[in-house]
Design an enzyme around this catalytic site. Structure first.
Site, PDB file in Angstrom:
ATOM      1  N   MET A  65      -0.744  -0.972  -0.808  1.00  0.00           N
ATOM      2  CA  MET A  65       0.597  -1.070  -1.392  1.00  0.00           C
ATOM      3  C   MET A  65       0.926   0.233  -2.103  1.00  0.00           C
ATOM      4  O   MET A  65       0.227   0.630  -3.047  1.00  0.00           O
ATOM      5  CB  MET A  65       0.676  -2.262  -2.351  1.00  0.00           C
ATOM      6  CG  MET A  65       0.559  -3.604  -1.649  1.00  0.00           C
ATOM      7  SD  MET A  65       0.571  -5.042  -2.752  1.00  0.00           S
ATOM      8  CE  MET A  65      -1.142  -5.062  -3.294  1.00  0.00           C
ATOM      9  N   CYS A 117       4.811  -0.021   8.237  1.00  0.00           N
ATOM     10  CA  CYS A 117       5.716   0.266   7.118  1.00  0.00           C
ATOM     11  C   CYS A 117       7.103   0.601   7.641  1.00  0.00           C
ATOM     12  O   CYS A 117       7.254   1.475   8.502  1.00  0.00           O
ATOM     13  CB  CYS A 117       5.164   1.431   6.290  1.00  0.00           C
ATOM     14  SG  CYS A 117       6.215   1.857   4.880  1.00  0.00           S
ATOM     15  N   GLY A 145      -1.130  -9.520  -0.305  1.00  0.00           N
ATOM     16  CA  GLY A 145      -0.409  -8.361  -0.820  1.00  0.00           C
ATOM     17  C   GLY A 145       0.059  -8.541  -2.242  1.00  0.00           C
ATOM     18  O   GLY A 145      -0.732  -8.567  -3.187  1.00  0.00           O
TER      19      GLY A 145
END
Length: 331
Positions: A18, A100, A235
């Site tokens: 992250m 991403c 996440g």
């Protein structure tokens, strides 16, 4: 904590890479919470690895093992060189980001937009595998597709092409991405989750290691998907409410030990924190990752307030952490 041998077949829990969050201080904290989880760096572009400050970009504490380096990029030669560097630095795995959706990665032709270029991804992965020592696996984190891609067979063909290049381990964010019109945050929430695609992929490609990512926030959700896949990646839930990560690790790895309390976990960070302070690393760089530890608990808001307001001040040290913990006992 001694280093655990890295075995991808047994590390069924991982914490997602992250940006701006999973730095080395965050990972040390997460390792304390989850001794069995695989940890990931923030995504680092291959060019930055080659030309940048490697200590800042790649440095990590030995306690973090098993830890994976996630790379961004699309040039096979650059990715191969960065893979070799990452392996030399001691990473247990090198992962290629093909998921991403931010504007920055699109402009640089990497991340989720590479879902449209399966041949290039296969070439990059082949180059990375050739550059990596045998004990460092090269893995891929991807989406189900991008934009108009709505066909399971197209997604499976992408995986098959990359697998033919030598990759046997895929982490699949069970959503597609819209490259235009949605922010990265919206891309984590708006495209529908399709766990069934990931389950089907595992059934049809049983020889591949398939992990699932996306929308998993509770132990119950994790336990529900585990029979269908080889692992789960958590996440933002692990970041915003880190105690959940501790409970998942305890439950998934059949520990006979009861969960530690939130206070016990944070108190165990003291040697690391004081070592960092002695080297001039301000408390704020570490404490920002703990703010959600007492989420939903008595005194949790005051705990967060004490750290948020006090850690940026010059000279903030462990006594501030003790005051924050005291707030949870009196709040």
């Amino acid at each position: 904590m001694s280093r655990q041998p890295y075995d991808p077949a047994t590390h069924g829990l991982s914490v997602a890479p992250m940006m701006d969050w999973t730095d080395r201080h965050c990972r040390v904290f997460h390792r304390l919470l989850a001794p069995h989880a695989r940890l990931y760096t923030e995504m680092v572009h291959a060019q930055a690895v080659i030309h940048g400050d490697r200590e800042r970009l790649l440095g990590f504490d030995p306690v973090e093992h098993p830890v994976a380096l996630q790379l961004g990029g699309s040039d096979p030669g650059h990715l191969a060189q960065a893979t070799r560097i990452g392996a030399d630095w001691g990473y247990d795995e090198v992962n290629l980001n093909v998921g991403c959706p931010s504007d920055r990665v699109q402009a640089g032709r990497f991340g989720a937009c590479l879902m449209k270029e399966p041949a290039l991804v296969a070439d990059a992965v082949a180059a990375m595998i050739a550059a990596a020592p045998a004990h460092v696996p090269v893995t891929v984190k991807c989406r189900l597709g991008v934009d108009e891609m709505e066909d399971y067979e197209v997604f499976r063909a992408f995986v098959d092409g990359v697998a033919a290049a030598g990759c046997t381990h895929f982490v699949v964010h069970a959503r597609k991405a819209w490259l235009q019109g949605l922010s990265p945050k919206e891309n984590r929430e708006i495209p529908p989750l399709r766990y069934d695609w990931v389950y089907r992929l595992k059934r049809e490609r049983a020889d591949l290691r398939i992990e699932i990512n996306g929308g998993l926030a509770t132990l119950e959700q994790v336990q529900a998907v585990m029979p269908e896949v080889d692992g789960v990646m958590i996440g933002r839930a692990a970041y915003h409410e880190p105690y959940r990560l501790h409970l998942m690790d305890r439950a998934l790895f059949a520990s006979t030990l009861p969960p530690r309390t939130r206070a016990q976990l944070l108190e165990s960070m003291r040697p690391y924190v004081e070592d960092c302070l002695s080297r001039g690393i301000a408390l704020k760089h570490q404490s920002r990752h703990w703010l959600g530890l007492f989420h939903g608990q008595p005194g949790g808001r005051l705990f967060r307030q004490v750290l948020s307001e006090g850690a940026p001040r010059a000279g903030a040290g462990w006594s501030l952490v003790e005051r924050a913990l005291e707030a949870t006992r009196t709040g």
